[in-house]
Design an enzyme around this catalytic site. Sequence first.
Site, mmCIF file in Angstrom:
data_model
loop_
_atom_site.group_PDB
_atom_site.id
_atom_site.type_symbol
_atom_site.label_atom_id
_atom_site.label_comp_id
_atom_site.label_asym_id
_atom_site.label_seq_id
_atom_site.Cartn_x
_atom_site.Cartn_y
_atom_site.Cartn_z
ATOM 1 C CD GLN A 168 -2.870 1.079 2.440
ATOM 2 O OE1 GLN A 168 -2.490 0.555 3.465
ATOM 3 N NE2 GLN A 168 -4.010 1.730 2.361
ATOM 4 C CE1 TYR A 299 2.723 3.643 6.408
ATOM 5 C CE2 TYR A 299 3.960 1.946 5.254
ATOM 6 C CZ TYR A 299 3.346 3.179 5.265
ATOM 7 O OH TYR A 299 3.352 3.955 4.151
ATOM 8 C CD GLU A 328 -3.174 -2.255 10.932
ATOM 9 O OE1 GLU A 328 -3.726 -2.330 9.816
ATOM 10 O OE2 GLU A 328 -2.639 -1.208 11.354
ATOM 11 C CG HIS A 331 -7.740 -1.763 7.751
ATOM 12 N ND1 HIS A 331 -8.355 -0.766 7.033
ATOM 13 C CD2 HIS A 331 -6.674 -1.187 8.387
ATOM 14 C CE1 HIS A 331 -7.672 0.382 7.229
ATOM 15 N NE2 HIS A 331 -6.667 0.146 8.054
ATOM 16 C CE1 TYR A 415 -4.251 7.117 8.321
ATOM 17 C CE2 TYR A 415 -4.703 5.302 9.810
ATOM 18 C CZ TYR A 415 -4.038 5.806 8.722
ATOM 19 O OH TYR A 415 -3.171 5.015 8.039
HETATM 20 N N1 BES Z 1 -3.218 0.686 6.085
HETATM 21 C C1 BES Z 1 -2.497 1.407 7.059
HETATM 22 C C2 BES Z 1 -1.055 1.610 6.714
HETATM 23 C C3 BES Z 1 -0.827 2.399 5.446
HETATM 24 C C4 BES Z 1 -1.654 3.469 5.115
HETATM 25 C C5 BES Z 1 0.205 2.064 4.607
HETATM 26 C C6 BES Z 1 -1.428 4.182 3.933
HETATM 27 C C7 BES Z 1 0.432 2.763 3.448
HETATM 28 C C8 BES Z 1 -0.402 3.825 3.110
HETATM 29 C C9 BES Z 1 -2.592 0.747 8.426
HETATM 30 O O1 BES Z 1 -3.822 0.136 8.669
HETATM 31 C C10 BES Z 1 -2.482 1.826 9.454
HETATM 32 O O2 BES Z 1 -3.303 2.691 9.460
HETATM 33 N N2 BES Z 1 -1.499 1.739 10.320
HETATM 34 C C11 BES Z 1 -1.329 2.676 11.401
HETATM 35 C C12 BES Z 1 -1.983 2.068 12.614
HETATM 36 C C13 BES Z 1 -2.607 3.005 13.587
HETATM 37 C C14 BES Z 1 -3.483 4.053 13.009
HETATM 38 C C15 BES Z 1 -3.330 2.238 14.678
HETATM 39 C C16 BES Z 1 0.153 2.853 11.606
HETATM 40 O O3 BES Z 1 0.933 2.196 10.902
HETATM 41 O O4 BES Z 1 0.571 3.639 12.436
HETATM 42 ZN ZN ZN Z 2 -5.327 1.581 8.852
#
Ligand code: BES
Ligand code: ZN
Length: 619
Positions: A168, A299, A328, A331, A415
């Site tokens: 992603q 991430y 996660e 999702h 978010y």
């Molecule tokens: N899907 C995302 C990670 C991501 C977003 C990768 C956009 C590349 C592009 C993942 O679910 C996410 O949001 N991770 C957060 C977690 C947190 C909000 C609890 C992170 O990595 O910090």
């Molecule tokens: Zn996310």
Amino acid sequence: MRHLFTLSFALLIASCAAPQTSAPAASAPTARMIAPILASEDARDPYSYAQPEVARVTHVSLDLALDFDAHTVAGTATLNIAAEDTAQELILDSKGLDIAWVRDGHGNDLPFAEGAGHADKGAPIGIHIGTARQITIRYRATNAEALQWLTPQQTAGGRHSFLFSQGQPILNRTWIPTQDSPGIRQTWDARITAPSALTVVMSGDRLTPQGEPAGDGRRAFRFRMDKPVAPYLIAIAAGDITFRDLGPRTGVWAESATIDRAAAELVDTERMIDAAEALYGPYRWGRYDMIVLPPSFPYGGMENPTLTFLTPTFIAGDKSLNGLVAHELAHSWSGNLVTNANWSDSWLNEGVTSYFENRIMERLYGTRRAAQEYALNFDAMEEALRENGDGSPISSLHLSGEAADPNGGSSGIIYDKGAVFLKTVESIVGRARFDAWLRSWFDRHAFQPATSAMLLADIREHLVRGDAALEARLMLDAWVYQPGLPANVARPDPAAFAEVDAALAAFQSLSIIETDKYARWSTAERLRYINGLPRELGIHRLEQLDTALGLSAATNNETLFAWLNLALANRYDPAVPVADAFLGRVGRRKFVLPLFRTLMAQGAWGEPIAQAIYARTRP
Ligand code: BES
Ligand code: ZN
């Protein structure tokens, strides 16, 4: 790229003689039949060259070898294609793929060419498929951006190499030749070989957990994903990892050095799935396993289907940072089941998931923890809104123009603002009605791409149902298409942090440090406290806080990060070795980037420190 033509790409493809291939099966679905919404302007993905309305990939079959010395994956990808009978050309996304040949099902070469490229998007590969509806591509990808190859020294065990991918948003085109757009869902399977010491895992059903001998001191692992997924969700990891069962459908992979701590932190995962299902319907992916990666994973987590990828930095010993897992997991509905059709609607993945995450946390740990986490996120959102300025286009949920970069505006606003939007709707229509609607949204759009316009239409059809007063109270369009916060916003409960806020006031006015209270506070409360301290503090006050609360000795990475940010911004020397050690063991962007920024903002004091730490910790 062997066949590199200089002709304009479309011209070239159009002028190719159609090779002899077999006719497609009579029942082959057409491109349009499979996802009619892809043809709409609203769903168009400017970050892909694919033309799914002409010809689209429906299945990817990978047969690849991992080469840890050359940092190369090499082998074949066989693609199934849905297209109108008259379609002659298939366009794929590629970024640095080295393609040797493309053949039809009879082994006949198919002409192909790479078009003009773009720094982020990569380049289109046009293939003259003629009547072929299955093709095989032989290729290699060296140092692909999606793949991080770690030396043994970069792992916890220190003895074996490691590999992980991050697809992603638009990186999988650096190692998989396919149509890399979230609206173009594909089933897939894979056979991957690696040196025998390494176990390979992927984001689909793992058919050969032990692997099969593949000659040359190698093992082969096979995988299958039989549900159509967005291609950014194809993920791989390989390393000296072991598996630990957690529950009937949950388990965790990690290096042996990490597996005990990982499993202990993740004990509640099965219950999280039960909670999520009770809220918004069945978990449709079979197993939910996780892999705790080496600390350089950039991430916090990544929702790869059946196999969430996690940073080890969420391990705190007390489950206080496991909201990440709820996120996660959520999702699996918002993102993986119902997917943003393009990256300007990332909030449909991340905002809906952040809301859902909070609901899971509430069910597992109660309203107090959920209200505190909601309040923390609300504060972070307001801070980001302030930083970016009132009318900033990156604070609209639907991102357009410049703001629509595929990393979701990268500010994090989508978010929290997305979660706050849904919380606002929930508070207006009532929880029971809201939950029934959200569950039905997932059901109606399961395994389909979605857009902001579709979500609003769905709310209007199934929740508003012509009630003009309700429509006016919801302010739906303002939430989704305007920057900032609409007036009806559901604010956090001011009582959520009553005790912490009183302690902060006591510090401000009377210089009191509430040592005993801090010692029994939750992580959320400690974060509220550290982040609520005055941003400018003298060395003496910092020393008192550090000593009284043990801030530099924190083992919780979130509180340690919050403290280091404050301490370094105030040029507190004793924090430097702590920051050095932290940055030497953590690669998570959320922590690394702000700390280096803070140091670099401290001119003659901070810049040399930042440079020295960077030089030492970069690997
Ligand atoms: N899907 C995302 C990670 C991501 C977003 C990768 C956009 C590349 C592009 C993942 O679910 C996410 O949001 N991770 C957060 C977690 C947190 C909000 C609890 C992170 O990595 O910090
Ligand atoms: Zn996310």
